[in-house]
Design a protein around this motif. Structure first.
Motif, PDB file in Angstrom:
ATOM      1  N   GLU A 320       0.823  -1.206   0.000  1.00  0.00           N
ATOM      2  CA  GLU A 320       0.000   0.000   0.000  1.00  0.00           C
ATOM      3  C   GLU A 320       0.858   1.257   0.000  1.00  0.00           C
ATOM      4  N   TYR A 366       3.390   8.807   3.938  1.00  0.00           N
ATOM      5  CA  TYR A 366       2.409   7.721   3.825  1.00  0.00           C
ATOM      6  C   TYR A 366       1.574   7.581   5.097  1.00  0.00           C
ATOM      7  N   ARG A 370      -2.326   8.362   5.307  1.00  0.00           N
ATOM      8  CA  ARG A 370      -3.180   7.202   5.561  1.00  0.00           C
ATOM      9  C   ARG A 370      -4.110   7.445   6.734  1.00  0.00           C
ATOM     10  N   ARG A 376      -6.340  10.540   1.978  1.00  0.00           N
ATOM     11  CA  ARG A 376      -6.028   9.253   1.377  1.00  0.00           C
ATOM     12  C   ARG A 376      -6.092   9.299  -0.157  1.00  0.00           C
ATOM     13  N   LEU A 381      -4.246   6.405  -2.110  1.00  0.00           N
ATOM     14  CA  LEU A 381      -4.811   5.309  -1.321  1.00  0.00           C
ATOM     15  C   LEU A 381      -6.319   5.258  -1.495  1.00  0.00           C
ATOM     16  N   ARG A 384     -10.418   3.051   3.542  1.00  0.00           N
ATOM     17  CA  ARG A 384      -9.900   2.126   4.548  1.00  0.00           C
ATOM     18  C   ARG A 384     -10.503   0.737   4.375  1.00  0.00           C
TER      19      ARG A 384
END
Length: 398
Positions: A320, A366, A370, A376, A381, A384
Motif C-alpha cells: 500500500e 504515507y 493514511r 487518502r 490510497l 480504509r
C-alpha cells in the motif's frame, strides 16, 4: 530442466508480485540518489560527482521502468476482472491515479523545478515568489515547462495506457480472442525470449533510442517500449502458458540479463561518459541492452513466483505504501539535497543522509496521509479496509 508442476487456480493469491512491486519502487530511491552523484543528466546534482556511479545505474537503467509498467499491466488486468465492466474500471483508475497526479503537479513536484532553476540556471527568486509568479504561468522557463509533472510522468503514461486498455476491451470479442490467443501461443514457447528482446531492440532503434523525453505526445520510442510491456502484463495474468514458459526459462533469461549488462558495462569502460561510441558498437550495444532488459524482467517474474509467493507481516502495508512513496520520494531527494549543500559534507555522509532522509520522509508522508481520510485519495490510497494483494494469478513451479 524438469517440466513445471501443475499450476493452481487463478483465484490463488500471488504475493510474489506484491514483493516484486515493493522492491522495484524501493530501488527508485537508490537509483535517483545515485543520479545525484553521477555525471548523467539529472535535475539536481551534488558537488560530488563520480564516473563509477554509471555502473550500478546501468545495472538498473535498462529494465526498471519496463518492469513497473509490466507489473502495472498485470495489476490492471486483475482490477478489470474484479470491476464488473470497463466503465467502473476506468472510473476507479482515473480516481486512484488522476487525483494524486493532479495534487502532485499542483503541490508535490513544485519544489523540484525551483531547485533545478536555482542551482543550475541562476534563478534568483525564493520559492514563494516562484509559486506565485512562475510555477502556474503555463510557460517554458529556461527549458522547464511549468507547472511540471517531473517524475510523475510515469503516472501520466500509466493513465494513458490504462485508457488504451479500456479501449481495447471494446473491440469485438472474436477479434480480442484471436489476438490474445495468438500472442499467448507465440509467447508460451521458445519464442518468449527472442520475441521480447527483438521488440525492445526495435523500439529502442527509433529516434531517441534509450533517452526518454517524458513528454506524453512526442515520446514515441518510449511508448513503443512501455505500452507493450504494460500489455504484456495484462496478457500474462490470464495466460497459463506464458506463466509456465517463464517458469521454464527464467534462469536462461537471468543469464542473458547478466551477459547483456557485461557488454553494456564494457562499452562504458571503453567509451566512458560522453565519449562517442563507434558505429560498429551501436547495434551490438542496443541488442545487449534489450537482452538485459527483457532477461531481467522475465527472470524477476520467475523468481517472484518461485520464491516470493508467500505472505508476510509487512507485505500489505508495504504494498500500500509503494505508490505514496513514489509520489513524494524525488521531491524529498531534492529538498534534502538542497538543504545539505551549504554543509559541504563528505560524499558518503551525504549519500547516507539522502537515502535515510528520503525513506523516513516518505514513510511519514504515507502514514500521515493514511491516517487522515480526506488525504487518502490525494496520496493514492483507497478507502480504509480495501487493501488486497496486488495480483492473483496461478502459481508456477519449474
Amino acid at each position: 530442466m524438469s517440466a513445471p508442476r501443475s499450476a493452481t487456480t487463478l483465484s490463488s493469491r500471488h504475493y510474489g508480485m506484491d514483493w516484486l512491486r515493493i522492491g522495484a519502487f524501493g530501488l527508485l530511491i537508490f537509483y535517483h540518489v545515485g543520479l545525484v552523484f553521477s555525471n548523467w543528466d539529472y535535475e539536481f546534482k551534488s558537488a560530488h560527482r563520480y564516473d563509477w556511479t554509471a555502473y550500478p545505474l546501468l545495472a538498473l537503467n535498462a529494465w526498471r521502468l519496463s518492469l513497473l509498467f509490466a507489473i502495472s499491466g498485470y495489476a490492471s488486468a486483475a482490477l478489470l476482472a474484479r470491476s464488473g465492466g470497463v466503465v467502473p474500471f476506468l472510473r476507479g483508475r482515473l480516481s486512484r491515479l488522476g487525483i494524486p497526479l493532479l495534487f502532485g503537479i499542483a503541490i508535490i513536484t513544485s519544489p523540484q523545478p525551483w531547485i533545478w532553476l536555482t542551482t543550475s540556471e541562476g534563478y534568483r527568486h525564493g520559492y514563494l515568489w516562484f509559486m506565485v509568479h512562475d510555477y502556474y504561468s503555463f510557460r517554458n522557463l529556461d527549458g522547464i515547462n511549468l507547472p511540471s509533472w517531473m517524475h510523475l510522468w510515469f503516472v501520466v503514461y500509466l493513465l494513458g495506457y490504462t485508457l488504451a486498455l479500456g479501449a481495447l476491451t471494446l473491440l469485438p470479442a472474436r477479434l480480442k480472442a484471436a489476438v490474445r490467443g495468438g500472442l499467448a501461443r507465440a509467447l508460451a514457447g521458445k519464442l518468449l525470449l527472442p520475441l521480447g528482446i527483438g521488440w525492445i531492440f526495435l523500439a529502442r532503434s527509433l529516434p531517441g533510442g534509450w533517452a526518454d523525453k517524458h513528454d506524453l505526445v512526442s515520446d514515441l520510442h518510449a511508448h513503443a517500449a512501455y505500452l507493450p510491456m504494460f500489455l504484456f502484463g495484462v496478457l500474462l495474468r490470464g495466460s497459463e502458458g506464458i506463466r509456465l514458459a517463464i517458469a521454464r526459462q527464467w534462469k536462461i533469461a537471468a543469464m542473458l540479463a547478466v551477459i547483456g549488462y557485461l557488454v553494456v558495462a564494457a562499452c562504458e569502460a571503453l567509451f566512458p561518459g560522453e565519449a562517442p561510441i563507434p558505429d560498429a558498437w551501436e547495434v551490438p550495444l542496443r541488442l545487449a541492452r534489450a537482452a538485459q532488459a527483457w532477461g531481467a524482467i522475465i527472470a524477476l517474474f520467475g523468481v517472484a513466483d518461485l520464491y516470493w509467493n508467500r505472505d508476510g507481516r509487512w507485505r500489505a502495508t508495504l504494498a500500500e505504501a509503494s505508490f505514496p512513496f513514489y509520489i513524494i520520494h524525488q521531491t524529498l531527494i531534492f529538498l534534502i539535497g538542497y538543504g545539505l549543500r551549504p554543509l559541504r559534507l563528505p560524499a558518503l555522509a551525504e549519500f547516507a543522509i539522502l537515502v535515510a532522509g528520503t525513506a523516513v520522509g516518505s514513510l511519514a508522508f504515507y502514514l500521515g496521509g493514511r491516517a487522515v481520510p480526506p488525504l487518502r485519495p490525494v496520496i493514492g490510497l483507497g478507502p480504509r479496509g480495501k487493501r488486497k494483494a496486488l495480483i492473483e494469478p496461478a502459481r508456477l513451479r519449474g
